[in-house]
Structures are given as structure tokens and as C-alpha cells.
Scaffold this motif. Sequence first.
Motif, PDB file in Angstrom:
ATOM      1  N   LEU A  17     -24.032  -6.517  26.874  1.00 21.96           N
ATOM      2  CA  LEU A  17     -25.004  -6.142  25.856  1.00 21.96           C
ATOM      3  C   LEU A  17     -26.385  -6.548  26.351  1.00 21.96           C
ATOM      4  CD1 LEU A  17     -23.119  -7.365  22.667  1.00 21.96           C
ATOM      5  CD2 LEU A  17     -23.118  -5.078  23.706  1.00 21.96           C
ATOM      6  N   CYS A  18     -27.316  -5.594  26.324  1.00 19.99           N
ATOM      7  CA  CYS A  18     -28.669  -5.897  26.767  1.00 19.99           C
ATOM      8  C   CYS A  18     -29.659  -5.481  25.696  1.00 19.99           C
ATOM      9  CB  CYS A  18     -28.980  -5.236  28.103  1.00 19.99           C
ATOM     10  SG  CYS A  18     -29.223  -3.448  28.047  1.00 19.99           S
ATOM     11  N   GLY A  19     -30.859  -5.977  25.838  1.00 17.41           N
ATOM     12  CA  GLY A  19     -31.924  -5.667  24.900  1.00 17.41           C
ATOM     13  C   GLY A  19     -32.931  -6.797  24.877  1.00 17.41           C
ATOM     14  N   PHE A  20     -34.000  -6.568  24.147  1.00 18.46           N
ATOM     15  CA  PHE A  20     -35.095  -7.530  24.098  1.00 18.46           C
ATOM     16  C   PHE A  20     -34.654  -8.818  23.409  1.00 18.46           C
ATOM     17  CE2 PHE A  20     -39.427  -8.982  22.815  1.00 18.46           C
ATOM     18  CZ  PHE A  20     -40.010  -8.950  24.074  1.00 18.46           C
ATOM     19  N   MET A  21     -35.368  -9.892  23.684  1.00 20.91           N
ATOM     20  CA  MET A  21     -35.108 -11.167  23.022  1.00 20.91           C
ATOM     21  C   MET A  21     -35.070 -10.949  21.511  1.00 20.91           C
ATOM     22  SD  MET A  21     -37.936 -13.486  25.049  1.00 20.91           S
ATOM     23  CE  MET A  21     -39.127 -12.162  25.298  1.00 20.91           C
ATOM     24  N   GLY A  22     -34.059 -11.495  20.870  1.00 22.00           N
ATOM     25  CA  GLY A  22     -33.970 -11.402  19.420  1.00 22.00           C
ATOM     26  C   GLY A  22     -33.385 -10.110  18.887  1.00 22.00           C
ATOM     27  N   CYS A  23     -32.857  -9.251  19.764  1.00 16.01           N
ATOM     28  CA  CYS A  23     -32.323  -7.962  19.299  1.00 16.01           C
ATOM     29  C   CYS A  23     -30.944  -8.097  18.653  1.00 16.01           C
ATOM     30  CB  CYS A  23     -32.278  -6.935  20.427  1.00 16.01           C
ATOM     31  SG  CYS A  23     -30.954  -7.200  21.617  1.00 16.01           S
ATOM     32  N   GLY A  24     -30.278  -9.240  18.862  1.00 18.01           N
ATOM     33  CA  GLY A  24     -28.979  -9.457  18.248  1.00 18.01           C
ATOM     34  C   GLY A  24     -27.814  -9.487  19.213  1.00 18.01           C
ATOM     35  N   LYS A  25     -28.080  -9.631  20.500  1.00 18.36           N
ATOM     36  CA  LYS A  25     -27.008  -9.577  21.503  1.00 18.36           C
ATOM     37  C   LYS A  25     -25.908 -10.604  21.258  1.00 18.36           C
ATOM     38  CE  LYS A  25     -29.981 -10.156  24.830  1.00 18.36           C
ATOM     39  NZ  LYS A  25     -31.301 -10.047  24.219  1.00 18.36           N
ATOM     40  N   SER A  26     -26.278 -11.839  20.960  1.00 25.51           N
ATOM     41  CA  SER A  26     -25.268 -12.885  20.780  1.00 25.51           C
ATOM     42  C   SER A  26     -24.469 -12.683  19.492  1.00 25.51           C
ATOM     43  CB  SER A  26     -25.926 -14.274  20.782  1.00 25.51           C
ATOM     44  OG  SER A  26     -26.481 -14.530  22.050  1.00 25.51           O
ATOM     45  N   THR A  27     -25.152 -12.387  18.418  1.00 28.24           N
ATOM     46  CA  THR A  27     -24.467 -12.149  17.142  1.00 28.24           C
ATOM     47  C   THR A  27     -23.512 -10.966  17.258  1.00 28.24           C
ATOM     48  OG1 THR A  27     -26.328 -13.047  15.892  1.00 28.24           O
ATOM     49  CG2 THR A  27     -24.822 -11.576  14.696  1.00 28.24           C
ATOM     50  N   ILE A  28     -24.016  -9.864  17.782  1.00 37.10           N
ATOM     51  CA  ILE A  28     -23.210  -8.647  17.937  1.00 37.10           C
ATOM     52  C   ILE A  28     -22.082  -8.897  18.934  1.00 37.10           C
ATOM     53  CG2 ILE A  28     -23.246  -6.211  18.649  1.00 37.10           C
ATOM     54  CD1 ILE A  28     -24.844  -7.015  16.005  1.00 37.10           C
TER      55      ILE A  28
ATOM     56  N   ARG B  90     -37.549 -12.862  14.783  1.00 33.99           N
ATOM     57  CA  ARG B  90     -36.459 -13.773  15.172  1.00 33.99           C
ATOM     58  C   ARG B  90     -36.849 -14.739  16.284  1.00 33.99           C
ATOM     59  NH1 ARG B  90     -31.935  -8.975  15.525  1.00 33.99           N
ATOM     60  NH2 ARG B  90     -31.679  -8.658  13.292  1.00 33.99           N
ATOM     61  N   ILE B  91     -37.832 -14.366  17.116  1.00 33.87           N
ATOM     62  CA  ILE B  91     -38.123 -15.181  18.307  1.00 33.87           C
ATOM     63  C   ILE B  91     -39.424 -15.968  18.239  1.00 33.87           C
ATOM     64  CG2 ILE B  91     -36.783 -13.667  19.807  1.00 33.87           C
ATOM     65  CD1 ILE B  91     -39.454 -12.496  20.849  1.00 33.87           C
ATOM     66  N   LYS B  92     -40.330 -15.618  17.341  1.00 26.64           N
ATOM     67  CA  LYS B  92     -41.639 -16.292  17.335  1.00 26.64           C
ATOM     68  C   LYS B  92     -41.462 -17.796  17.118  1.00 26.64           C
ATOM     69  CE  LYS B  92     -42.518 -15.335  12.488  1.00 26.64           C
ATOM     70  NZ  LYS B  92     -43.312 -14.635  11.532  1.00 26.64           N
ATOM     71  N   GLY B  93     -42.119 -18.566  17.967  1.00 24.84           N
ATOM     72  CA  GLY B  93     -42.089 -20.017  17.864  1.00 24.84           C
ATOM     73  C   GLY B  93     -40.812 -20.683  18.331  1.00 24.84           C
ATOM     74  N   ASP B  94     -39.906 -19.945  18.966  1.00 26.65           N
ATOM     75  CA  ASP B  94     -38.633 -20.505  19.425  1.00 26.65           C
ATOM     76  C   ASP B  94     -38.829 -21.209  20.771  1.00 26.65           C
ATOM     77  OD1 ASP B  94     -36.064 -21.066  20.330  1.00 26.65           O
ATOM     78  OD2 ASP B  94     -35.231 -19.134  19.684  1.00 26.65           O
ATOM     79  N   LYS B  95     -38.757 -22.533  20.753  1.00 25.27           N
ATOM     80  CA  LYS B  95     -38.980 -23.330  21.968  1.00 25.27           C
ATOM     81  C   LYS B  95     -37.889 -23.140  23.012  1.00 25.27           C
ATOM     82  CE  LYS B  95     -41.720 -26.830  19.682  1.00 25.27           C
ATOM     83  NZ  LYS B  95     -41.853 -28.231  19.310  1.00 25.27           N
TER      84      LYS B  95
ATOM     85  N   ASN C  62     -44.349 -19.110  24.852  1.00 25.85           N
ATOM     86  CA  ASN C  62     -45.628 -19.204  25.561  1.00 25.85           C
ATOM     87  C   ASN C  62     -46.418 -17.898  25.578  1.00 25.85           C
ATOM     88  OD1 ASN C  62     -45.400 -21.985  26.401  1.00 25.85           O
ATOM     89  ND2 ASN C  62     -43.748 -21.304  27.725  1.00 25.85           N
ATOM     90  N   SER C  63     -46.032 -16.956  24.732  1.00 31.05           N
ATOM     91  CA  SER C  63     -46.710 -15.653  24.703  1.00 31.05           C
ATOM     92  C   SER C  63     -47.238 -15.357  23.307  1.00 31.05           C
ATOM     93  CB  SER C  63     -45.729 -14.534  25.095  1.00 31.05           C
ATOM     94  OG  SER C  63     -45.225 -14.730  26.388  1.00 31.05           O
ATOM     95  N   THR C  64     -48.313 -14.569  23.263  1.00 31.86           N
ATOM     96  CA  THR C  64     -48.824 -14.096  21.980  1.00 31.86           C
ATOM     97  C   THR C  64     -47.975 -12.909  21.520  1.00 31.86           C
ATOM     98  OG1 THR C  64     -50.306 -12.470  22.977  1.00 31.86           O
ATOM     99  CG2 THR C  64     -51.193 -14.712  22.649  1.00 31.86           C
ATOM    100  N   LYS C  65     -48.153 -12.526  20.268  1.00 29.52           N
ATOM    101  CA  LYS C  65     -47.434 -11.361  19.758  1.00 29.52           C
ATOM    102  C   LYS C  65     -47.789 -10.126  20.577  1.00 29.52           C
ATOM    103  CE  LYS C  65     -46.458  -8.728  15.572  1.00 29.52           C
ATOM    104  NZ  LYS C  65     -46.703  -8.584  14.124  1.00 29.52           N
ATOM    105  N   GLU C  66     -49.050  -9.998  20.930  1.00 29.87           N
ATOM    106  CA  GLU C  66     -49.505  -8.840  21.701  1.00 29.87           C
ATOM    107  C   GLU C  66     -48.869  -8.822  23.096  1.00 29.87           C
ATOM    108  OE1 GLU C  66     -51.547 -10.957  19.968  1.00 29.87           O
ATOM    109  OE2 GLU C  66     -51.852  -9.547  18.306  1.00 29.87           O
ATOM    110  N   GLN C  67     -48.769  -9.994  23.715  1.00 31.21           N
ATOM    111  CA  GLN C  67     -48.138 -10.080  25.035  1.00 31.21           C
ATOM    112  C   GLN C  67     -46.654  -9.722  24.947  1.00 31.21           C
ATOM    113  OE1 GLN C  67     -49.314 -14.155  25.718  1.00 31.21           O
ATOM    114  NE2 GLN C  67     -50.738 -13.558  27.348  1.00 31.21           N
TER     115      GLN C  67
END
Length: 166
Positions: free
Chosen positions: A8-19, A111-116, A123-128
Motif C-alpha cells: 500500500l502506497c500513498g502520501f503521509m497520513g493517507c491511511g496505509k497502516s489503518t487500511i 492527520r500529519i500536521k505537528g507529528d514529531k 519540519n515542513s510548512t503546509k505549503e511545502q
Amino acid sequence: MNRKTVYLCGFMGCGKSTIGRLLAKRLGTGFTDLDTYIEKKEGLRIPEIFEKYGEDHFRAAETEALEELGAAGGVVATGGGALLSDANAQTAANNGTAIFIDTPFEICYGRIKGDKNRPIAYNSTKEQLLERFEYRRPLYMKNSRAAVDGSGTPLGIVEQIMKNLI
């Protein structure tokens, strides 16, 4: 299913682990989260790997882990960058079936904002992150056998994946 490993692939926070956990249960097979697998193998958390050795080292560990897990079979939730490279996509294709969970950016970001534990996200802005998302999406499409809509319920997404595995 005629192939033994589902990646399963996709962007961070897309649900890969849950799915992935739900899909593995449905298929009656094992589940592996690629990042967790790498952390155990390296003896370090992902942020520590990035800090101590850099992203290139992490990506090399990812490639090695994809090969190892391909031989083991089951369902693998890859990291957000794992199937961006042609070499890793070929490894997945040789050992199984890659499925892209195509989840809208705003859902992923929530799901991913502020996740250390996600060094790139932290380390990225929303725009980045949006720029990274827009760069990666066509690569996920290219390197997967199928894409499923990631905006629905986890069980609904599993059903979409099952239809692509027949």
C-alpha cells in the motif's frame, strides 16, 4: 489473489497502516508497517535515523526492507516515499501488487500536521507539504497497479482494494 504481497502506497497520513491492518485481516495474512520494520531493524526511531544518518541512509534501508518483505508475503504499508523510486516500484511489482490509496491532501494534512514521528511533515510548512503531495501523486499513480479513493471509510477502502486484487 495471484500475487503474494500487497504494497500500500500513498502520501503521509493517507491511511496505509489503518487500511493495511484491515486488509491483512480480510485476506487472512500478515501485516507489516514498513517504517516500524525499519525502526526495529535499525534500532532507532525514524526521526533518529534521519538525524543520525540522513534521508539517503533511510531510503537505502527502505529499499532493502521492501525486498525482504516481498519474499515474506502479506500486506505491507509502505512509507510515504517508499514507492517513489523506479527501483522500489520494480521490487514491489516483482513481488506483488502495489495499490495507491489516493487520499485528498487536506485529509492527509489533518492527520500529519505537528507529528514529531514524521520528520518531513514536522519540519515542513503546509505549503511545502502540498508541493510534495502534488509532486508525489503522479509517481504513486505510475508506480501502482491501481488507485483507490482514500476519502471513504476504512472498510470501504478495503473493499475497493479487494476488487483490484481479483
